[in-house]
Design a protein around this motif. Sequence first.
Motif, mmCIF file in Angstrom:
data_model
loop_
_atom_site.group_PDB
_atom_site.id
_atom_site.type_symbol
_atom_site.label_atom_id
_atom_site.label_comp_id
_atom_site.label_asym_id
_atom_site.label_seq_id
_atom_site.Cartn_x
_atom_site.Cartn_y
_atom_site.Cartn_z
ATOM 1 N N LEU A 248 0.934 -1.119 -0.212
ATOM 2 C CA LEU A 248 -0.196 0.269 0.138
ATOM 3 C C LEU A 248 1.284 1.411 0.079
ATOM 4 C CD1 LEU A 248 -2.550 1.249 0.389
ATOM 5 C CD2 LEU A 248 -2.773 1.280 2.911
ATOM 6 N N ASP A 249 1.989 0.884 0.949
ATOM 7 C CA ASP A 249 2.762 2.291 0.631
ATOM 8 C C ASP A 249 3.533 2.328 -0.676
ATOM 9 O OD1 ASP A 249 3.749 4.032 2.562
ATOM 10 O OD2 ASP A 249 5.134 3.045 3.684
ATOM 11 N N ALA A 250 3.539 1.279 -1.026
ATOM 12 C CA ALA A 250 4.881 1.594 -2.465
ATOM 13 C C ALA A 250 2.962 2.067 -3.549
ATOM 14 C CB ALA A 250 5.098 0.454 -3.129
ATOM 15 N N ALA A 251 1.979 1.511 -3.932
ATOM 16 C CA ALA A 251 1.318 2.160 -4.147
ATOM 17 C C ALA A 251 1.237 4.045 -4.280
ATOM 18 C CB ALA A 251 -0.087 1.778 -4.293
ATOM 19 N N ILE A 252 0.717 4.448 -2.908
ATOM 20 C CA ILE A 252 0.679 5.779 -2.544
ATOM 21 C C ILE A 252 1.781 6.270 -3.248
ATOM 22 C CG2 ILE A 252 0.640 7.167 -0.242
ATOM 23 C CD1 ILE A 252 -0.893 5.459 1.376
ATOM 24 N N ALA A 253 3.081 5.526 -3.323
ATOM 25 C CA ALA A 253 4.225 6.642 -3.860
ATOM 26 C C ALA A 253 4.064 7.248 -5.158
ATOM 27 C CB ALA A 253 5.295 6.157 -3.197
ATOM 28 N N ASN A 254 3.274 6.283 -5.717
ATOM 29 C CA ASN A 254 3.215 6.430 -6.685
ATOM 30 C C ASN A 254 1.373 6.474 -8.403
ATOM 31 O OD1 ASN A 254 5.439 4.849 -8.456
ATOM 32 N ND2 ASN A 254 4.867 3.427 -6.955
ATOM 33 N N LEU B 223 -2.149 12.355 -8.737
ATOM 34 C CA LEU B 223 -3.124 13.112 -9.156
ATOM 35 C C LEU B 223 -4.416 12.675 -9.225
ATOM 36 C CD1 LEU B 223 -2.721 16.860 -7.813
ATOM 37 C CD2 LEU B 223 -3.465 17.558 -9.982
ATOM 38 N N ASN B 224 -5.558 12.761 -7.796
ATOM 39 C CA ASN B 224 -6.657 12.269 -7.934
ATOM 40 C C ASN B 224 -7.407 11.170 -8.291
ATOM 41 O OD1 ASN B 224 -8.443 15.007 -7.487
ATOM 42 N ND2 ASN B 224 -7.451 15.733 -9.186
ATOM 43 N N GLY B 225 -6.195 10.301 -7.947
ATOM 44 C CA GLY B 225 -5.990 8.996 -7.401
ATOM 45 C C GLY B 225 -7.313 8.101 -6.442
ATOM 46 N N ARG B 226 -8.019 7.358 -6.567
ATOM 47 C CA ARG B 226 -9.017 6.266 -6.321
ATOM 48 C C ARG B 226 -7.725 5.099 -5.329
ATOM 49 N NH1 ARG B 226 -9.699 8.324 -10.870
ATOM 50 N NH2 ARG B 226 -10.959 6.449 -11.181
ATOM 51 N N HIS C 165 2.831 -2.381 9.614
ATOM 52 C CA HIS C 165 3.550 -1.545 9.082
ATOM 53 C C HIS C 165 3.736 -0.518 9.262
ATOM 54 C CE1 HIS C 165 5.419 -0.114 5.093
ATOM 55 N NE2 HIS C 165 4.804 0.964 5.280
ATOM 56 N N ARG C 166 4.703 0.517 9.351
ATOM 57 C CA ARG C 166 4.106 1.932 9.549
ATOM 58 C C ARG C 166 4.595 2.815 8.376
ATOM 59 N NH1 ARG C 166 2.984 -0.078 13.927
ATOM 60 N NH2 ARG C 166 3.196 0.366 15.789
ATOM 61 N N PHE C 167 3.161 4.022 8.151
ATOM 62 C CA PHE C 167 3.653 4.221 6.360
ATOM 63 C C PHE C 167 4.508 5.552 6.722
ATOM 64 C CE2 PHE C 167 -0.548 2.052 6.779
ATOM 65 C CZ PHE C 167 -0.583 1.290 4.818
ATOM 66 N N GLU C 168 5.050 5.500 5.409
ATOM 67 C CA GLU C 168 6.056 6.688 5.183
ATOM 68 C C GLU C 168 5.365 7.646 3.960
ATOM 69 O OE1 GLU C 168 9.873 4.783 3.728
ATOM 70 O OE2 GLU C 168 9.815 3.588 5.567
ATOM 71 N N ASN C 169 4.386 7.086 3.563
ATOM 72 C CA ASN C 169 3.869 8.111 2.349
ATOM 73 C C ASN C 169 2.492 8.578 2.371
ATOM 74 O OD1 ASN C 169 6.060 7.578 1.020
ATOM 75 N ND2 ASN C 169 5.762 5.554 0.032
ATOM 76 N N LEU C 170 2.026 8.322 3.950
ATOM 77 C CA LEU C 170 0.411 8.911 3.784
ATOM 78 C C LEU C 170 0.341 10.554 3.127
ATOM 79 C CD1 LEU C 170 -0.662 7.269 7.098
ATOM 80 C CD2 LEU C 170 -1.366 6.678 4.894
ATOM 81 N N MET C 171 1.725 11.555 3.645
ATOM 82 C CA MET C 171 1.201 12.751 3.445
ATOM 83 C C MET C 171 0.264 12.510 1.905
ATOM 84 S SD MET C 171 1.071 16.212 4.190
ATOM 85 C CE MET C 171 0.621 17.459 3.882
ATOM 86 N N ASP C 172 1.271 11.840 1.026
ATOM 87 C CA ASP C 172 1.086 11.482 -0.252
ATOM 88 C C ASP C 172 -0.565 12.087 -0.718
ATOM 89 O OD1 ASP C 172 3.046 11.991 -0.938
ATOM 90 O OD2 ASP C 172 3.228 9.870 -2.148
ATOM 91 N N LEU C 173 -1.354 11.467 0.171
ATOM 92 C CA LEU C 173 -3.138 11.799 0.363
ATOM 93 C C LEU C 173 -3.305 13.060 0.320
ATOM 94 C CD1 LEU C 173 -4.286 8.739 3.226
ATOM 95 C CD2 LEU C 173 -4.123 8.755 0.391
ATOM 96 N N VAL C 174 -2.867 13.979 1.062
ATOM 97 C CA VAL C 174 -3.147 15.140 0.347
ATOM 98 C C VAL C 174 -2.313 16.016 -0.144
ATOM 99 C CG1 VAL C 174 -3.382 17.266 1.693
ATOM 100 C CG2 VAL C 174 -3.349 15.411 3.043
ATOM 101 N N THR C 175 -1.507 15.420 -0.368
ATOM 102 C CA THR C 175 -0.872 16.601 -1.713
ATOM 103 C C THR C 175 -1.506 15.753 -3.122
ATOM 104 O OG1 THR C 175 1.373 14.957 -1.334
ATOM 105 C CG2 THR C 175 1.134 16.753 -0.344
ATOM 106 N N LYS C 176 -1.912 14.912 -3.237
ATOM 107 C CA LYS C 176 -2.337 14.478 -4.055
ATOM 108 C C LYS C 176 -3.584 14.278 -4.262
ATOM 109 C CE LYS C 176 2.253 11.399 -5.282
ATOM 110 N NZ LYS C 176 2.438 9.959 -5.497
ATOM 111 N N ARG C 177 -4.215 14.721 -3.010
ATOM 112 C CA ARG C 177 -5.627 15.597 -3.752
ATOM 113 C C ARG C 177 -6.527 13.226 -3.702
ATOM 114 N NH1 ARG C 177 -1.986 19.102 -5.743
ATOM 115 N NH2 ARG C 177 -2.871 20.996 -5.590
ATOM 116 N N LEU C 178 -5.446 12.113 -3.120
ATOM 117 C CA LEU C 178 -6.047 10.988 -3.083
ATOM 118 C C LEU C 178 -7.492 10.398 -2.249
ATOM 119 C CD1 LEU C 178 -3.008 9.518 -2.829
ATOM 120 C CD2 LEU C 178 -3.866 9.873 -5.169
#
Length: 324
Positions: free
Chosen positions: A216-222, A225-228, A246-259
Amino acid sequence: MSLDDFKVVTKPAPTKDQLKEGELLLRLLYMSCDPMLRSLMSGVTDGPIPSFQVGKPIRGLGIGVVEASASPGFDVGDTIVGGWLEWQTVSITPAEGFIKILPSEIPAIHYLGALGVVSFTSYVGTVIVSQPKAGETLLVSGATGAVGQMVVQLAKARGLRVVAPVGSDDKVQAAKELGADISFNYKSVASLETAIKEAVPEGVDIYFDNVGGEFLDAAIANMNLNGRIAGCGMLSQYAVSQESFHRFENLMDLVTKRLSFKGFVVSDYLNTPAYAEFVSEVSEMLKQGKLTYKLTETAGIENSPQVLLDLFGAKNIGKCIVRI
């Protein structure tokens, strides 16, 4: 978890004299083995489905034949599908939640497979939650499992490009046979995040998550914009301790990419028009030979513990079913 954690026992079967109003006496034909059963062995008590109790039968989806009925909607000889059935050759169960399988050219076993609740889960996540558009790229984890194999084919039927990282070279071949445009063995790469980026440098629009954790972490990183993201399950996390979660590293991408990240439980959709739409679409795909559905069928209830262990260890391809 090992075979030592399971026990197959023999005891007197229930009889029709024990039936109460609204109950059925069933002879089990098929049992459905699904990843979610692992989470029900964790002892968690506050989930949507109660955990299994030590010393009591496992429960799950199944197909059975009515041997006696105290419910006006069912007759002796009816073949029915539903859950939760106790994993025993003969059982008494409330009739509520079961449906008859009407005679047709489609074998009854498909009601645990291509036409079953697990496949409906694929439909809900791919079609309803993800709202796909032709030309988009969908990434799916667990692509050769019971849910994933339907995700691949439902996505391809809607004109999507499908990327399917899997855990062995055999599964790479299986994913491509299902229609995946890109598949690779993620166990042979140094970085899953980098491997996905190299496979689809233009990014991912939809991620169907069956695994959670690092995947999930790897998917979020890839994600684009506006992904689902359709949150179906987290098999990699069901058996780990709180300390190992698992401790997530890429959760901020949910915000910046408007996921958009939506978890879903398939039972919320069973009594909606979506279920009839799913049955209609998939039945037609089966009749026209446009659907490949892989089943791993094992005979004998005594072999069900090993089937579960193989499933939890991701050794299976397709849907796992035990024939009684």
